[in-house]
Write a protein that holds these residues in place. Structure first.
Motif, PDB file in Angstrom:
ATOM      1  N   UNK A 267       0.844  -1.190   0.000  1.00  0.00           N
ATOM      2  CA  UNK A 267       0.000   0.000   0.000  1.00  0.00           C
ATOM      3  C   UNK A 267       0.884   1.247   0.000  1.00  0.00           C
ATOM      4  N   UNK A 268       0.607   2.137  -0.909  1.00  0.00           N
ATOM      5  CA  UNK A 268       1.355   3.378  -0.964  1.00  0.00           C
ATOM      6  C   UNK A 268       2.657   3.281  -1.735  1.00  0.00           C
ATOM      7  N   UNK A 269       2.948   2.091  -2.298  1.00  0.00           N
ATOM      8  CA  UNK A 269       4.154   1.953  -3.109  1.00  0.00           C
ATOM      9  C   UNK A 269       4.031   2.846  -4.337  1.00  0.00           C
ATOM     10  N   UNK A 270       5.027   3.673  -4.577  1.00  0.00           N
ATOM     11  CA  UNK A 270       5.008   4.595  -5.708  1.00  0.00           C
ATOM     12  C   UNK A 270       5.548   3.878  -6.937  1.00  0.00           C
ATOM     13  N   UNK A 271       4.630   3.484  -7.818  1.00  0.00           N
ATOM     14  CA  UNK A 271       5.032   2.789  -9.040  1.00  0.00           C
ATOM     15  C   UNK A 271       5.116   3.756 -10.218  1.00  0.00           C
ATOM     16  N   UNK A 272       5.148   5.054  -9.909  1.00  0.00           N
ATOM     17  CA  UNK A 272       5.233   6.057 -10.962  1.00  0.00           C
ATOM     18  C   UNK A 272       3.857   6.522 -11.374  1.00  0.00           C
ATOM     19  N   UNK A 273       3.791   7.526 -12.234  1.00  0.00           N
ATOM     20  CA  UNK A 273       2.498   8.075 -12.662  1.00  0.00           C
ATOM     21  C   UNK A 273       1.695   7.045 -13.456  1.00  0.00           C
ATOM     22  N   UNK A 274       0.384   7.084 -13.317  1.00  0.00           N
ATOM     23  CA  UNK A 274      -0.483   6.177 -14.060  1.00  0.00           C
ATOM     24  C   UNK A 274      -1.397   6.988 -14.959  1.00  0.00           C
ATOM     25  N   UNK A 275      -1.713   6.412 -16.101  1.00  0.00           N
ATOM     26  CA  UNK A 275      -2.644   7.061 -17.012  1.00  0.00           C
ATOM     27  C   UNK A 275      -4.063   6.666 -16.637  1.00  0.00           C
ATOM     28  N   UNK A 276      -5.015   7.397 -17.189  1.00  0.00           N
ATOM     29  CA  UNK A 276      -6.402   7.044 -16.956  1.00  0.00           C
ATOM     30  C   UNK A 276      -6.942   7.597 -15.650  1.00  0.00           C
ATOM     31  N   UNK A 277      -8.092   7.090 -15.213  1.00  0.00           N
ATOM     32  CA  UNK A 277      -8.766   7.645 -14.034  1.00  0.00           C
ATOM     33  C   UNK A 277      -7.980   7.411 -12.747  1.00  0.00           C
ATOM     34  N   UNK A 278      -7.940   8.426 -11.891  1.00  0.00           N
ATOM     35  CA  UNK A 278      -7.305   8.279 -10.593  1.00  0.00           C
ATOM     36  C   UNK A 278      -8.147   7.362  -9.714  1.00  0.00           C
ATOM     37  N   UNK A 279      -7.507   6.576  -8.853  1.00  0.00           N
ATOM     38  CA  UNK A 279      -8.284   5.715  -7.947  1.00  0.00           C
ATOM     39  C   UNK A 279      -9.196   6.549  -7.050  1.00  0.00           C
ATOM     40  N   UNK A 280     -10.427   6.087  -6.882  1.00  0.00           N
ATOM     41  CA  UNK A 280     -11.378   6.723  -5.978  1.00  0.00           C
ATOM     42  C   UNK A 280     -11.700   5.751  -4.849  1.00  0.00           C
ATOM     43  N   UNK A 281     -11.512   6.204  -3.609  1.00  0.00           N
ATOM     44  CA  UNK A 281     -11.756   5.350  -2.457  1.00  0.00           C
ATOM     45  C   UNK A 281     -13.242   5.065  -2.299  1.00  0.00           C
ATOM     46  N   UNK A 282     -13.584   3.783  -2.168  1.00  0.00           N
ATOM     47  CA  UNK A 282     -14.960   3.388  -1.861  1.00  0.00           C
ATOM     48  C   UNK A 282     -15.056   3.180  -0.356  1.00  0.00           C
ATOM     49  N   UNK A 283     -15.830   4.041   0.307  1.00  0.00           N
ATOM     50  CA  UNK A 283     -15.986   3.952   1.753  1.00  0.00           C
ATOM     51  C   UNK A 283     -17.398   3.459   2.031  1.00  0.00           C
ATOM     52  N   UNK A 284     -17.507   2.181   2.403  1.00  0.00           N
ATOM     53  CA  UNK A 284     -18.808   1.533   2.528  1.00  0.00           C
ATOM     54  C   UNK A 284     -19.779   2.281   3.441  1.00  0.00           C
ATOM     55  N   UNK A 285     -19.342   2.841   4.598  1.00  0.00           N
ATOM     56  CA  UNK A 285     -20.311   3.541   5.445  1.00  0.00           C
ATOM     57  C   UNK A 285     -21.003   4.717   4.751  1.00  0.00           C
ATOM     58  N   UNK A 286     -20.302   5.398   3.851  1.00  0.00           N
ATOM     59  CA  UNK A 286     -20.943   6.500   3.126  1.00  0.00           C
ATOM     60  C   UNK A 286     -22.038   5.966   2.203  1.00  0.00           C
ATOM     61  N   UNK A 287     -21.742   4.879   1.505  1.00  0.00           N
ATOM     62  CA  UNK A 287     -22.741   4.290   0.610  1.00  0.00           C
ATOM     63  C   UNK A 287     -23.893   3.717   1.423  1.00  0.00           C
ATOM     64  N   UNK A 288     -23.583   3.128   2.557  1.00  0.00           N
ATOM     65  CA  UNK A 288     -24.627   2.611   3.445  1.00  0.00           C
ATOM     66  C   UNK A 288     -25.568   3.735   3.872  1.00  0.00           C
ATOM     67  N   UNK A 289     -24.994   4.860   4.274  1.00  0.00           N
ATOM     68  CA  UNK A 289     -25.816   5.986   4.712  1.00  0.00           C
ATOM     69  C   UNK A 289     -26.704   6.490   3.585  1.00  0.00           C
TER      70      UNK A 289
END
Length: 359
Positions: A267-289
């Motif tokens: 986790x957090x390993x820097x593998x260099x810049x990536x193309x395409x969409x940036x990762x978006x965190x899915x936080x289950x409690x927000x979706x639950x609410x």
């Protein structure tokens, strides 16, 4: 007794024993009967500071109680509406006991109103009523999969809501993890949604044999994946895998949904810049609410329950549960899960009480 890990090095573990203090008015003492240990608990530990997981069950400076899901029974009560003997299911510390302050008591269940939990996600503070007598294998499946299946259900719902299931394949990393299996099961029941699992070579045969993935590939074999619009559900949290997948699909990658950290050491390993969409965190409690607001709490629970029933039947066909009790077995199971050494066809149901009948 509490099982503690170092917050800055979760491989360091120890146990702490102390006598429970007197209950204040309105509090009850829960005795923890059993709890599950899965890669989801590793995510709680790795994200303990960033997502406030350590705050649910405070420990001394530098140490933390990794949250678990399990069953507990009221063994002492200073609350008029919660008698001794009540059994509940919910979010617990890996301990023998927990003091809670029940509010909104209904049908034997309640919400913990302890002040330190007031501003934490509400879904983790709910203690659901449970059968007075343990139900054996059914309880084991609930301990191991129910909270993770809830997350799987919410991811499936989110992807549908966003329109990603109309014309895209779904690639899921850590394909043998319990959250991934729940999601793959739900997606496999939809028409026309290709589901691809990414896993390690040692787990490929197991994942393929489950029948919920249309294709299974190892992390070093992404070139075999079909060219198509792709949604990535990242349960590994592995930066190198993410970079490789972004490079493989380029503009065909339409969404990167970051869910977990089963590859916690990457986790957090820097593998260099990536193309395409940036990762978006899915936080289950927000979706639950959100869905609790949209459908009402009972409506949400009903939908999850209806999806769980066939899933639970599917689990019964292959899941093997390993029971353990006492400090040594709890620590050994945690470290095996932490290091990915556990058999993916098994699940650990544990108790800190040595010789517990429920563990």
């Amino acid at each position: 007794m509490d099982f503690l890990v170092r917050r800055d090095d979760i491989r360091q573990c120890r146990f702490d024993e102390q006598a429970p203090g007197e209950l204040d008015a309105g509090q009850v003492l829960l005795e923890v009967e059993s709890f599950g240990l899965t890669s989801n608990n590793v995510t709680y530990a790795v994200m303990g500071d960033a997502m406030s997981y350590w705050r649910f069950f405070p420990a001394e400076e530098g140490w933390g109680k990794v949250p678990v899901w399990g069953f507990a029974r009221v063994v002492s009560s200073a609350h008029d509406d919660v008698p001794e003997g009540v059994r509940v299911y919910g979010y617990l510390p890996p301990s023998t006991h927990l003091v809670v302050a029940p509010e909104r008591v209904q049908d034997g269940g309640f919400v913990d109103g302890s002040p330190h939990r007031a501003d934490l996600p509400a879904v983790y503070n709910d203690y659901a009523p449970a059968a007075a007598t343990p139900r054996g294998a059914e309880d084991d499946r609930q301990v191991l999969f129910s909270p993770l299946f809830g997350t799987s259900f919410l991811i499936d719902d989110f992807l549908e809501d966003r329109g990603f299931l109309n014309d895209a394949q779904v690639v899921i990393s850590s394909a043998s993890s319990k959250t991934a299996l729940g999601l793959a099961f739900l997606l496999s029941r939809r028409d026309g949604v290709p589901v691809i699992g990414l896993t390690s070579p040692s787990r490929r045969e197991f994942v393929e044999g489950l029948g919920v993935y249309g294709q299974v590939a190892t992390y070093d074999d992404l070139g075999t994946l079909p060219d198509a619009r792709t949604v990535y559900v990242d349960i590994s949290g592995d930066g190198a895998v993410r970079a490789s997948l972004h490079e493989r699909f380029g503009e065909s990658l339409v969404y990167d949904c970051l869910v977990g950290a089963s590859h916690w050491d990457q986790l957090g390993v820097d593998a260099g810049p990536v193309s395409g969409p940036a990762p978006e965190l899915f936080f289950a409690p927000d979706r639950f609410a959100k869905r609790a607001t949209d459908w009402g709490p009972d409506g949400l629970r009903s939908r999850v329950r209806d999806s769980w029933n066939p899933f639970g039947e599917w689990l019964a066909g292959w899941l093997r549960v390993i029971h353990g009790s006492g400090p040594e077995e709890v620590e050994r199971a945690f470290l095996e899960v932490l290091d990915g050494e556990n058999d993916p066809a098994t699940g650990y149901v544990m108790s800190l009480s040595a010789g517990s009948d429920d563990a």
